[in-house]
Motif scaffolding. Sequence first.
Motif, mmCIF file in Angstrom:
data_model
loop_
_atom_site.group_PDB
_atom_site.id
_atom_site.type_symbol
_atom_site.label_atom_id
_atom_site.label_comp_id
_atom_site.label_asym_id
_atom_site.label_seq_id
_atom_site.Cartn_x
_atom_site.Cartn_y
_atom_site.Cartn_z
ATOM 1 N N PHE A 178 0.776 -1.231 0.054
ATOM 2 C CA PHE A 178 0.134 0.014 0.048
ATOM 3 C C PHE A 178 0.784 1.255 0.113
ATOM 4 O O PHE A 178 2.103 1.259 0.252
ATOM 5 N N ASN A 179 0.312 2.199 -0.398
ATOM 6 C CA ASN A 179 0.850 3.798 -0.288
ATOM 7 C C ASN A 179 0.149 4.239 1.122
ATOM 8 O O ASN A 179 -0.779 4.035 1.489
ATOM 9 N N THR A 180 1.035 5.329 1.464
ATOM 10 C CA THR A 180 0.371 6.264 2.665
ATOM 11 C C THR A 180 0.776 7.644 2.504
ATOM 12 O O THR A 180 1.414 7.849 1.507
ATOM 13 N N HIS A 181 0.021 8.551 2.854
ATOM 14 C CA HIS A 181 0.030 10.036 2.671
ATOM 15 C C HIS A 181 1.339 10.390 3.493
ATOM 16 O O HIS A 181 1.147 10.329 4.738
ATOM 17 N N ILE A 182 2.302 10.743 3.231
ATOM 18 C CA ILE A 182 3.375 11.484 3.972
ATOM 19 C C ILE A 182 3.839 12.702 3.494
ATOM 20 O O ILE A 182 4.064 13.049 2.386
ATOM 21 N N ASP A 183 3.366 13.839 4.457
ATOM 22 C CA ASP A 183 3.535 15.197 3.882
ATOM 23 C C ASP A 183 2.851 15.597 2.757
ATOM 24 O O ASP A 183 3.231 16.322 1.853
ATOM 25 N N GLY A 184 1.669 14.882 2.787
ATOM 26 C CA GLY A 184 0.688 15.082 1.625
ATOM 27 C C GLY A 184 1.182 14.434 0.480
ATOM 28 O O GLY A 184 0.256 14.501 -0.816
ATOM 29 N N GLU A 185 2.040 13.626 0.279
ATOM 30 C CA GLU A 185 2.418 13.012 -0.692
ATOM 31 C C GLU A 185 2.410 11.431 -0.531
ATOM 32 O O GLU A 185 2.696 10.820 0.431
ATOM 33 N N LEU A 186 1.673 10.853 -1.561
ATOM 34 C CA LEU A 186 1.395 9.399 -1.656
ATOM 35 C C LEU A 186 2.669 8.605 -1.822
ATOM 36 O O LEU A 186 3.498 8.871 -2.685
ATOM 37 N N THR A 187 3.037 7.761 -0.720
ATOM 38 C CA THR A 187 4.267 7.168 -0.619
ATOM 39 C C THR A 187 4.327 5.588 -0.479
ATOM 40 O O THR A 187 3.236 5.320 0.392
ATOM 41 N N SER A 188 4.818 4.941 -1.172
ATOM 42 C CA SER A 188 5.039 3.421 -0.935
ATOM 43 C C SER A 188 5.568 2.979 0.296
ATOM 44 O O SER A 188 6.441 3.561 0.672
ATOM 45 N N LEU A 189 4.852 2.077 0.889
ATOM 46 C CA LEU A 189 5.329 1.355 2.204
ATOM 47 C C LEU A 189 6.197 0.338 1.902
ATOM 48 O O LEU A 189 6.980 -0.221 2.931
ATOM 49 N N ARG A 190 6.559 0.045 0.488
ATOM 50 C CA ARG A 190 7.261 -1.160 0.433
ATOM 51 C C ARG A 190 8.705 -1.209 1.017
ATOM 52 O O ARG A 190 9.163 -2.232 1.557
ATOM 53 N N ASP A 191 9.264 -0.197 1.180
ATOM 54 C CA ASP A 191 10.717 -0.140 1.865
ATOM 55 C C ASP A 191 10.866 0.336 3.322
ATOM 56 O O ASP A 191 11.799 0.642 3.577
ATOM 57 N N ALA A 192 9.565 0.730 3.643
ATOM 58 C CA ALA A 192 9.540 1.276 5.049
ATOM 59 C C ALA A 192 10.116 0.361 6.105
ATOM 60 O O ALA A 192 10.005 -0.944 6.150
ATOM 61 N N ILE A 193 10.844 0.940 7.023
ATOM 62 C CA ILE A 193 11.317 0.043 8.212
ATOM 63 C C ILE A 193 10.217 0.529 9.460
ATOM 64 O O ILE A 193 10.433 1.635 9.825
ATOM 65 N N LEU A 194 9.808 -0.686 9.927
ATOM 66 C CA LEU A 194 8.946 -0.328 11.109
ATOM 67 C C LEU A 194 9.784 -0.271 12.446
ATOM 68 O O LEU A 194 10.599 -1.243 12.857
ATOM 69 N N LEU A 195 9.689 0.868 13.233
ATOM 70 C CA LEU A 195 10.453 0.902 14.354
ATOM 71 C C LEU A 195 9.597 0.482 15.514
ATOM 72 O O LEU A 195 8.637 0.399 15.650
ATOM 73 N N ASN A 196 10.292 0.115 16.838
ATOM 74 C CA ASN A 196 9.797 -0.320 17.786
ATOM 75 C C ASN A 196 8.533 0.469 18.268
ATOM 76 O O ASN A 196 7.656 -0.006 19.373
ATOM 77 N N ASP A 197 8.426 1.709 17.961
ATOM 78 C CA ASP A 197 7.179 2.524 18.633
ATOM 79 C C ASP A 197 6.081 2.443 17.685
ATOM 80 O O ASP A 197 5.146 3.185 17.831
ATOM 81 N N GLY A 198 6.307 1.674 16.565
ATOM 82 C CA GLY A 198 5.202 1.810 15.611
ATOM 83 C C GLY A 198 5.192 2.646 14.553
ATOM 84 O O GLY A 198 4.466 2.855 13.485
ATOM 85 N N SER A 199 6.351 3.898 14.840
ATOM 86 C CA SER A 199 6.551 4.756 13.494
ATOM 87 C C SER A 199 7.179 4.065 12.496
ATOM 88 O O SER A 199 7.994 2.881 12.674
ATOM 89 N N ILE A 200 7.358 4.670 11.303
ATOM 90 C CA ILE A 200 8.196 4.064 10.363
ATOM 91 C C ILE A 200 9.461 4.754 9.869
ATOM 92 O O ILE A 200 9.418 6.247 10.023
#
Length: 211
Positions: A178-200
């Motif tokens: 999926f994609n998510t809005h980051i700073d108003g921009e649609l960004t793919s979550l493909r390469d996101a790294i999930l951190l221990n507090d749930g942020s990416i």
Amino acid sequence: MVVSFVESCPSTQEELIFMLKNAVITPPYALVASTQTNGVGSRGHSWQSDEGNLYFSFCINENDLANDVETASASIYFASLMGEFLKSCGSKLWIKWPNDFYLGDKKIGGVITTKIKSVYVCGMGINLKKSPSFANILDIDISVPNIVDGFINYLNLKISWKQIFSKYLIEFEKSRVFNTHIDGELTSLRDAILLNDGSIMIKDKKVYSLR
Ligand code: BTN
């Protein structure tokens, strides 16, 4: 937790925030409406949904949660508790990062969380009976009072963030397509790294879920 049921209100979330700020209520407190006329969604969007769906907001002091729940993780924590409860009732829903309820590739609900001093105010909307064509409804037949009651029971268990996160981490893999809005921009979550507090971490930037 005191649970108040009303027929209609503009937004259970706004109403609860108002009541909290004006000391009309003290946490923990929950407000449930049969219908909403001016619901708020994440990122300033409106949340429009039909009668018969879930419109639920609650507030709770941070000291009443498991002590490893950080502010950055709260919204995911609450969404996950609801997710765990509904799965225990047979639903196949899952949580798309950060805190959207999904069934397959369709959204069935969402969560917003605001923090006012030491109090979290969390609002949940889930399509139970009706949804727009691009979305879907929950796959089990459960009444609004039973969902609210079941969720509050899970909340009272004070399950640690560590335990919730260990499941969330596995489920996060489903979000990658999926994609998510980051700073108003649609960004793919493909390469996101999930951190221990749930942020990416995405494109060298840390993105939080409390929104
Ligand atoms: C999202 O945009 O995904 C989050 C939607 C949250 C909607 C719920 S419905 C109950 C509560 N009251 C509101 O006005 N919003 C939340």
